[in-house]
Scaffold this motif. Structure first.
Motif, PDB file in Angstrom:
ATOM      1  N   GLY A 128       5.153  11.167  -2.968  1.00 21.93           N
ATOM      2  CA  GLY A 128       4.695  10.984  -4.345  1.00 21.93           C
ATOM      3  C   GLY A 128       5.085  12.169  -5.216  1.00 21.93           C
ATOM      4  N   ALA A 129       4.896  13.364  -4.678  1.00 21.95           N
ATOM      5  CA  ALA A 129       5.216  14.567  -5.452  1.00 21.95           C
ATOM      6  C   ALA A 129       6.709  14.630  -5.759  1.00 21.95           C
ATOM      7  N   CYS A 187       2.898  10.377   2.459  1.00 25.05           N
ATOM      8  CA  CYS A 187       2.663   9.759   1.145  1.00 25.05           C
ATOM      9  C   CYS A 187       2.496  10.812   0.048  1.00 25.05           C
ATOM     10  N   ARG A 218       4.979   8.360 -19.541  1.00 28.90           N
ATOM     11  CA  ARG A 218       4.960   7.417 -18.414  1.00 28.90           C
ATOM     12  C   ARG A 218       4.141   6.189 -18.785  1.00 28.90           C
ATOM     13  N   ARG A 266      -7.085  11.487 -16.228  1.00 27.94           N
ATOM     14  CA  ARG A 266      -5.653  11.240 -16.443  1.00 27.94           C
ATOM     15  C   ARG A 266      -5.234   9.830 -16.022  1.00 27.94           C
ATOM     16  N   GLN A 267      -6.177   8.994 -15.573  1.00 22.42           N
ATOM     17  CA  GLN A 267      -5.771   7.656 -15.127  1.00 22.42           C
ATOM     18  C   GLN A 267      -5.716   6.697 -16.307  1.00 22.42           C
ATOM     19  N   GLY A 290       0.837  -1.200   0.000  1.00 20.22           N
ATOM     20  CA  GLY A 290       0.000   0.000   0.000  1.00 20.22           C
ATOM     21  C   GLY A 290       0.861   1.234   0.000  1.00 20.22           C
ATOM     22  N   GLY A 291       0.467   2.195   0.779  1.00 19.75           N
ATOM     23  CA  GLY A 291       1.288   3.395   0.855  1.00 19.75           C
ATOM     24  C   GLY A 291       0.703   4.471  -0.014  1.00 19.75           C
ATOM     25  N   PHE A 292       1.507   4.942  -0.932  1.00 24.11           N
ATOM     26  CA  PHE A 292       1.129   6.097  -1.715  1.00 24.11           C
ATOM     27  C   PHE A 292      -0.210   5.896  -2.399  1.00 24.11           C
ATOM     28  N   PHE A 293      -1.158   6.708  -2.026  1.00 30.73           N
ATOM     29  CA  PHE A 293      -2.469   6.614  -2.645  1.00 30.73           C
ATOM     30  C   PHE A 293      -2.861   7.993  -3.138  1.00 30.73           C
ATOM     31  N   ALA A 328      -7.633  -0.002  -7.293  1.00 26.27           N
ATOM     32  CA  ALA A 328      -7.887   0.667  -6.013  1.00 26.27           C
ATOM     33  C   ALA A 328      -7.907   2.181  -6.195  1.00 26.27           C
ATOM     34  N   THR A 329      -6.977   2.696  -7.001  1.00 26.69           N
ATOM     35  CA  THR A 329      -6.962   4.134  -7.277  1.00 26.69           C
ATOM     36  C   THR A 329      -8.243   4.543  -8.008  1.00 26.69           C
ATOM     37  N   ALA A 374      -3.240   2.835   5.273  1.00 28.24           N
ATOM     38  CA  ALA A 374      -3.497   3.596   4.046  1.00 28.24           C
ATOM     39  C   ALA A 374      -4.819   3.164   3.419  1.00 28.24           C
ATOM     40  N   GLU A 408       6.537  -3.494   4.350  1.00 27.18           N
ATOM     41  CA  GLU A 408       5.804  -2.341   3.871  1.00 27.18           C
ATOM     42  C   GLU A 408       6.511  -1.063   4.279  1.00 27.18           C
ATOM     43  N   TYR A 442      -8.700  13.695 -12.022  1.00 31.76           N
ATOM     44  CA  TYR A 442      -7.822  12.540 -11.823  1.00 31.76           C
ATOM     45  C   TYR A 442      -8.243  11.382 -12.726  1.00 31.76           C
ATOM     46  N   SER A 444      -5.528   2.863   0.405  1.00 33.79           N
ATOM     47  CA  SER A 444      -5.342   1.950  -0.728  1.00 33.79           C
ATOM     48  C   SER A 444      -5.446   0.496  -0.272  1.00 33.79           C
ATOM     49  N   LYS A 491       2.885   1.985 -17.698  1.00 36.57           N
ATOM     50  CA  LYS A 491       2.681   1.013 -16.623  1.00 36.57           C
ATOM     51  C   LYS A 491       2.460  -0.373 -17.234  1.00 36.57           C
ATOM     52  N   SER A 511       2.853   3.417   5.411  1.00 33.64           N
ATOM     53  CA  SER A 511       1.656   2.968   4.692  1.00 33.64           C
ATOM     54  C   SER A 511       0.602   2.361   5.607  1.00 33.64           C
ATOM     55  N   ARG A 565       7.720  11.812  -8.359  1.00 36.17           N
ATOM     56  CA  ARG A 565       7.313  12.138  -9.739  1.00 36.17           C
ATOM     57  C   ARG A 565       8.221  13.206 -10.331  1.00 36.17           C
ATOM     58  N   LEU A 608      -4.845   9.144  -5.410  1.00 30.85           N
ATOM     59  CA  LEU A 608      -6.135   9.438  -6.032  1.00 30.85           C
ATOM     60  C   LEU A 608      -5.938  10.070  -7.395  1.00 30.85           C
ATOM     61  N   ARG A 609      -5.100   9.477  -8.164  1.00 29.26           N
ATOM     62  CA  ARG A 609      -4.877   9.926  -9.546  1.00 29.26           C
ATOM     63  C   ARG A 609      -4.182   8.814 -10.309  1.00 29.26           C
ATOM     64  N   GLY A 610      -3.926   9.078 -11.589  1.00 33.84           N
ATOM     65  CA  GLY A 610      -3.377   8.029 -12.425  1.00 33.84           C
ATOM     66  C   GLY A 610      -1.897   7.840 -12.341  1.00 33.84           C
TER      67      GLY A 610
END
Lengths: 53, 309
Positions: B137-138, B133, B197, B183-184, A46-49, B167-168, B231, B224, B180, B233, B199, B228, B141, A51-53
């Motif tokens: 994340g920021a 988190c 990018r 862009r997913q 888990g962890g980073f969530f 989950a997202t 979390a 983990e 969001y 997620s 996946k 987290s 990226r 809410l985007r792509g």
């Protein structure tokens, strides 16, 4: 007891869990012996969530 | 007992959604074939792409780096050291990444958040009043994109799997996060200073990726991230897996039907915020000063407070 029954007892989802006996990866219908030592690996991280792509 | 569909050997997995049992010799072949098929289906990569794999030391990113290399792609790794000292998390993660780099004989680049932004992630989050988190994340990226741009990489590949994406998606749908959702996608093409990018593991569940990584003999960090715990997620993944148990194939249907039918409509209807170069660092942002430069400022002023300057 089968792997499936073990996971049920541990309240773990077979969708996200791997069960190993030594190096051997077991499927859910595999029967376990009483003296088997198994390793249960949760595949869920888990962890980073964001809410985007 | 079921047998391997391909060779009748003893299976290591039965994938109910595919009605497919495979043994330890056939499963990695199937997995690589499906990875290639996903890359082709979404036109993720071309043979000319210079690929940078975002490597964390976990099963997904290490498995991805290995799979891409086995499929003949030239892929290097970038490990971002988050500076998470608890349980030596960052140190141990880095060692797993280095082990695989050695085995693949491919370069592993390493950047440290503390060096690049001024403080390790836990302190950075505190100084910038963000949850760890979100700060993490920021920064990741930003660093992946900047490093790729500066070093001529044309694609950033991440190990996001079906459970991550579903989950997202569920989280975004529950709140109807239109921007969001728009862009997913499994591929975000290059634009305005953002490197493409991709996946390539979106077709696989976490269990399938873990099995591939284990059968490939790749040690990875099983622990983990200490941040987290609890979390959202994890909760969403658990919910989706309960649905999957009752109705095999639902996770993939939920995600793939969204990607094919809904996301293109949203992307066409919702205009993306315009990107412009950050006034300080020149990296693309929707604000005047990008989020990482703002965090840098917060880290510096926090340091002054801490040292009494």
């Amino acid at each position: 007891m089968t792997v499936q029954e073990l996971l049920k007892e541990l309240n773990l989802s077979p969708e996200s869990t791997l069960v190993l006996r030594g190096e051997e990866v077991l499927t859910e219908d595999e029967r376990l012996r009483e003296d088997d030592e198994v390793r249960v690996i949760s595949a869920i991280s888990g962890g980073f969530f964001p809410l985007r792509g | 007992m079921k047998r391997c569909l391909w060779c009748k050997g003893k299976p290591v997995i039965y994938m109910r959604e595919h009605r497919l049992a495979l043994c330890k010799a056939c499963y990695p072949k199937w997995f690589l074939r499906m990875t290639e098929r996903t890359i082709k289906e979404f036109r993720m990569l071309t043979p000319d792409d210079r690929i940078l794999v975002a490597v964390s030391g976990g099963k997904d990113s290490l498995g991805l780096w290995f799979a891409l290399t086995r499929l003949g792609y030239e892929a290097d790794g970038l490990y971002v050291d988050l500076g998470i000292a608890a349980d030596e998390y960052s140190q141990r993660s880095k060692e797993f990444a280095q082990q695989l780099a050695q085995r693949l004989q491919r370069p592993l680049h390493i950047l440290s958040v503390a060096e690049e932004v001024g403080k390790p992630v836990p302190e950075l989050a505190r100084a910038s009043e963000r949850v760890p988190c979100s700060a993490c994340g920021a920064v990741k990226r930003y660093l992946f994109n900047r490093f790729a741009l500066e070093n001529g990489y044309t694609a950033i590949a991440t190990g996001h799997n079906l459970d991550d994406e579903a989950a997202t998606l569920l989280g975004n749908v529950l709140r109807w996060q239109g921007e969001y959702l728009a862009r997913q996608a499994p591929i975000l093409p290059a634009k305005d200073g953002l490197v493409k990018r991709v996946k390539p593991f979106v077709r696989f569940t976490e269990k399938q990726v873990a099995l591939f990584t284990i059968l490939s003999g790749i040690p990875y960090i099983e622990q983990e991230c200490p941040f987290s715990v609890g979390a959202a997620s994890l909760f969403y993944k658990d919910l989706l897996n309960r649905i999957e148990e009752r109705s095999p194939g639902t996770k993939w249907a939920f995600y793939s039907q969204f990607v094919h039918k809904v996301q293109p409509l949203l992307a066409g209807a919702i205009s993306e915020p315009e990107l412009r170069p950050c006034l300080r660092c020149g990296m693309p942002t929707t604000a005047e000063i990008c989020v990482v430069c703002r965090m840098k400022t917060a880290a510096i002023s926090d340091g002054r407070i801490a040292t009494g300057e």
